[in-house]
Design an enzyme around this catalytic site. Structure first.
Site, PDB file in Angstrom:
ATOM      1  N   GLY A 112       0.814  -1.210   0.000  1.00 50.27           N
ATOM      2  CA  GLY A 112       0.000   0.000   0.000  1.00 50.27           C
ATOM      3  C   GLY A 112       0.842   1.253   0.000  1.00 50.27           C
ATOM      4  O   GLY A 112       2.075   1.220  -0.045  1.00 50.27           O
ATOM      5  N   SER A 149       3.960   7.763   3.134  1.00 48.85           N
ATOM      6  CA  SER A 149       4.718   6.516   3.202  1.00 48.85           C
ATOM      7  C   SER A 149       4.297   5.566   2.095  1.00 48.85           C
ATOM      8  O   SER A 149       3.229   5.711   1.493  1.00 48.85           O
ATOM      9  CB  SER A 149       4.496   5.830   4.562  1.00 48.85           C
ATOM     10  OG  SER A 149       3.139   5.446   4.713  1.00 48.85           O
ATOM     11  N   ASP A 192      -6.988   9.468  13.446  1.00 49.25           N
ATOM     12  CA  ASP A 192      -7.265   9.182  12.030  1.00 49.25           C
ATOM     13  C   ASP A 192      -7.973   7.841  11.895  1.00 49.25           C
ATOM     14  O   ASP A 192      -7.662   7.041  11.027  1.00 49.25           O
ATOM     15  CB  ASP A 192      -5.952   9.182  11.241  1.00 49.25           C
ATOM     16  CG  ASP A 192      -6.173   9.261   9.733  1.00 49.25           C
ATOM     17  OD1 ASP A 192      -7.242   9.739   9.311  1.00 49.25           O
ATOM     18  OD2 ASP A 192      -5.283   8.835   8.978  1.00 49.25           O
TER      19      ASP A 192
END
Length: 298
Positions: free
Chosen positions: A37, A42, A162
């Site tokens: 991912g 990142s 988050d």
């Protein structure tokens, strides 16, 4: 061409580190096998740990602008506190196995060594014919385990900041000890796209789309039901903070963002509202109502 990868323009000074399949890191200890991912700050890769026979990890390469990242400090705090806090929610938080630094053409980067996670409930529903039913049948367990993980974080003074459907995922059955081709086979084959020109050292020679988990993995592993002991895990602590070190602003996704954060943003900082653990609780409520249980709403 529309491809679902990070932006090539972010491969610049202060940005992403270029990573390729087969690359080795940390004195050749880790070999890159596949891409898992990416996010704004990142990229995440499946890797084999060559120091231990057939052990597999996820390597998270943080952009150079966030060197000495707060995420490592938060994860270390979680690990430290877990030793003294016997809380069942620790099993539902992705912990830090190790970390190291690398130097590349775009700067110095933190690299986090993490356990490999499976799909999120959202991905399972979107990718598999039986995924919707699976999530529906296990919605209460999923909600309970995410709640336990969040309660543990708040008990040790950590706010996630988050919490949304993309930052919770199923844990995987034991991967260590399995042959490499079996582990890589849990993902669809990598799709690569050549970068032109390919002689810029700040950019990778090709971009790779993160591969979803294969239908074979979904059928044989995750959807095996009670035969597989999976757990929900909260991950991605890039926006997390400690209760005594609250940031001036936070960018929780709008659809799960607490009113305090919205009103604070609308006031352009002229009004500072009190917020802390309750912003995560609001996000959790939205996640349970509109995420895990959304299909029960008429």
């Amino acid at each position: 061409m529309n491809i679902e990868t990070e932006q090539l323009s972010r491969y610049k000074q202060g940005g992403y580190h270029p990573v390729h399949l087969g690359d080795k890191f940390h004195d050749d200890r880790f070999t890159i096998l596949h891409k898992l991912g990416w996010g704004s700050f990142s990229t995440v890769w499946l890797a084999r740990d060559n120091a231990e026979d057939e052990r597999y990890v996820a390597l998270k390469f943080v952009v150079a602008d966030l060197a000495d990242s707060n995420e490592i400090r938060i994860l270390q705090h979680i690990c430290d506190m877990s030793r003294s806090t016997k809380h069942p929610g620790f099993d539902h938080v992705l912990g830090l196995l190790d970390h190291f630094k690398i130097s590349g053409p775009n700067g110095n980067h933190d690299v986090l060594v993490l356990d490999v996670l499976g799909p999120s409930p959202n991905e399972l529903r979107d990718r598999h014919d039986d995924g919707e039913v699976f999530v529906w049948k296990h919605a209460k367990v999923i909600s309970k385990e995410v709640s336990l993980g969040l309660d543990f974080l708040h008990k040790i003074g950590v706010m996630h900041g988050d919490l949304h459907g993309g930052n919770v995922a199923f844990s995987l059955p034991e991967l260590n000890g399995k042959p490499e081709d079996v582990v890589v086979g849990f993902l669809e084959p990598p799709r690569t796209y050549t970068v032109e020109p390919s002689n810029d050292p700040s950019q990778p020679a090709y971009l790779i789309e993160p591969s979803p988990f294969s239908d074979r993995f979904m059928d044989e592993v995750l959807l095996a039901g009670s035969q597989i002991m999976w757990r929900m895990k909260i991950f991605d602590f890039g926006s997390a903070f400690l209760a005594d070190n609250r940031p001036k602003e936070i960018h929780t996704p709008l659809f799960v963002r607490a009113p305090e954060l919205i009103f604070n943003a609308l006031s352009s900082g002229t009004v500072e509202l009190d917020w802390g653990p309750k912003i995560d609780v609001w996000s959790l409520g939205c996640l349970v109502r509109l995420g895990f249980l959304y299909h029960t709403i008429d």
